[in-house]
Design an enzyme around this catalytic site. Structure first.
Site, PDB file in Angstrom:
ATOM      1  NE  ARG A  36      27.970  58.248  32.087  1.00  0.00           N
ATOM      2  CZ  ARG A  36      28.784  58.326  33.117  1.00  0.00           C
ATOM      3  NH1 ARG A  36      30.087  58.607  32.448  1.00  0.00           N
ATOM      4  NH2 ARG A  36      28.725  57.784  34.113  1.00  0.00           N
ATOM      5  CE  LYS A 197      37.206  43.588  45.832  1.00  0.00           C
ATOM      6  NZ  LYS A 197      38.418  44.410  46.141  1.00  0.00           N
ATOM      7  N   GLY A 354      27.296  51.065  35.921  1.00  0.00           N
ATOM      8  CA  GLY A 354      27.691  50.846  34.782  1.00  0.00           C
ATOM      9  C   GLY A 354      27.566  49.230  34.295  1.00  0.00           C
ATOM     10  N   GLY A 377      29.142  55.809  40.088  1.00  0.00           N
ATOM     11  CA  GLY A 377      29.560  56.096  41.498  1.00  0.00           C
ATOM     12  C   GLY A 377      28.667  57.202  42.272  1.00  0.00           C
TER      13      GLY A 377
HETATM   14  C1  3PG Z   1      32.175  58.581  35.614  1.00  0.00           C
HETATM   15  O1  3PG Z   1      32.125  57.994  34.555  1.00  0.00           O
HETATM   16  O2  3PG Z   1      31.750  57.758  36.688  1.00  0.00           O
HETATM   17  C2  3PG Z   1      31.936  60.013  35.985  1.00  0.00           C
HETATM   18  O3  3PG Z   1      32.130  60.758  34.701  1.00  0.00           O
HETATM   19  C3  3PG Z   1      32.625  60.506  37.176  1.00  0.00           C
HETATM   20  O4  3PG Z   1      34.170  60.293  36.895  1.00  0.00           O
HETATM   21  P1  3PG Z   1      35.014  59.817  37.932  1.00  0.00           P
HETATM   22  O5  3PG Z   1      34.583  58.588  38.793  1.00  0.00           O
HETATM   23  O6  3PG Z   1      36.415  60.067  37.388  1.00  0.00           O
HETATM   24  O7  3PG Z   1      35.117  61.201  38.942  1.00  0.00           O
HETATM   25 MG    MG Z   2      33.471  56.818  38.355  1.00  0.00          MG
END
Ligand code: 3PG
Ligand code: MG
Length: 396
Positions: A36, A197, A354, A377
């Site tokens: 990142r 899931k 991820g 996310g």
């Molecule tokens: C992540 O690593 O998913 C982003 O930086 C967002 O982080 P968060 O899920 O804690 O909002």
């Molecule tokens: Mg996250």
């Protein structure tokens, strides 16, 4: 595309508040995966080349509005300096008098990193007061944090309304790649969705069956679909209470003409561990005392056929327990097929999340995909068809 980029801004002599996502893993106080950080370097370089001063705004972890030294951004300074090839100064607050003084002292060519925005509870509340305090620090707001764009926070959303705003290079790259993959895809378009899931990816599957030509379902969630079809799944990870939902998704796919590929054969074991003794059985024949840990070779071959017939691929989630070899076989096979097709120009391949990126890197093909998103996310929410507040704020 409805938002400004760095090319649309006059940056000379300006203080640019650059919102980045440097929520990277740390091991023993040092950055263990700097992906990142490397991916935001182009925005930093472009702002500096145009004579702007870079002020980095970022969150780290989930300190829940408390100052938590464990979640300070300070340990990231060396990794940032390496990636940017320039000195990075640090200020222990992202707003207020200390931050204002640090900004006032900033020389052209220097970069300033401000402390974790989430040390303030007002960040996650998207408090206009906090956004206004941060706006005092800059002339221009540049959001390069696609992977945090699903959060409507002061530094990701509120601030965009208070200063001339634009997307950074990584944000631009993410949006362009994702647009190409799902909004304006070359067809046939295939989605590969795996992971544990169904319940966490329900909206995703519901959206995809309306948009894609082929949907390959793997990983633990495939077990839920197999069980919903009346097939035995033994002791496998399976959400039996999601059976109706799984059947609804299969029925919806029939009406939209989306072809769903589920495992026709599976690799089963009695233990959830690397190297566990295993066998391959038909998806109709999982023994009562065994668990499904991967798709079998016949399924892998069917997946390869689907990929060969596709022009665009969007991938989220591994096909099996890829972290436990040999249960990474179906994931690796699909990853390698996708990589080969991409390299020969037959396939546009986009992946995110991820686990997915870890699986592709483990298969040795991370660099061969057309685009790998830095987002988890946010990638998922975008695939679900949701509007991301951080992106929407840039387009107003
Ligand atoms: C992540 O690593 O998913 C982003 O930086 C967002 O982080 P968060 O899920 O804690 O909002
Ligand atoms: Mg996250």
């Amino acid at each position: 595309m409805g938002w400004n980029t760095l090319d649309d801004m006059d940056l000379a002599g300006k203080n640019v508040l650059l919102r980045v996502d440097i929520n990277v893993p740390l091991e023993n106080g040092a950055v263990s995966d700097d992906t990142r950080i490397r991916r935001i370097a182009p925005s930093v370089a472009d702002i500096q080349a145009q004579g702007g001063k870079v002020i980095l705004l970022a969150h780290f972890g989930r300190p829940k509005g408390q100052v938590d030294p464990q979640m300070s951004l300070r340990p990231l300074v060396p990794a940032l300096e390496t990636a940017f090839g320039a000195p990075v100064l640090f200020c222990a607050d992202c707003r207020g008098p200390a931050a204002q003084a640090a900004v006032a002292a900033l020389q052209t060519g220097q970069i300033l990193l401000l402390e974790n925005t989430r040390f303030h509870a007002r960040e996650e509340r998207n408090d206009p007061g906090l956004a206004a305090e941060m706006a005092l620090l800059g002339d221009i707001y540049c959001n390069d944090a696609f992977s945090t764009a699903h959060r409507a926070h002061a530094s990701t959303e509120g601030l965009a309304h208070l200063l001339p705003a634009c997307a950074g290079r990584l944000m631009q790259a993410e949006l362009t790649a994702l647009e190409q993959a799902l909004a304006q895809p070359k067809r046939p378009l295939t989605a590969v969705v795996g992971g544990a899931k169904v319940s966490s990816k329900l909206e995703l599957l519901g959206n995809l069956v309306e948009k894609v030509d082929h949907l390959v379902i793997g990983g633990g969630m495939a077990n839920t679909f197999l069980a919903a079809q009346g097939k035995p799944v033994g002791t496998s990870l399976c959400e039996h209470d999601m059976a109706d939902t799984a059947r609804d998704i299969l029925a919806k796919a029939q009406t939209t003409g989306c072809q769903i590929l589920l495992p026709s054969d599976v690799v089963v074991a009695r233990e959830f561990k690397a190297g566990a003794q295993h066998e391959t059985v038909a998806a109709t024949a999982c023994p009562a005392d065994a668990m499904i840990l991967d798709a079998g070779p016949a399924t892998a071959a069917a997946m390869a056929k689907v990929l060969q017939a596709s022009k665009t691929l969007i991938w989220n989630g591994p096909m099996g327990a890829f972290e436990l070899p040999p249960f990474d076989a179906a994931t690796n096979a699909a990853a390698q097929t996708a990589a080969t097709l991409t390299k020969s120009g037959q396939l546009i391949s986009v992946a995110g999340g991820g686990d997915t990126v870890a699986a592709l890197n483990q298969a040795g093909v991370g660099a061969d995909f057309s685009y790998i998103s830095t987002a988890g996310g946010a990638f998922l929410e975008w695939m679900e068809g949701k509007t991301l507040p951080g992106v929407a704020a840039l387009t107003q």
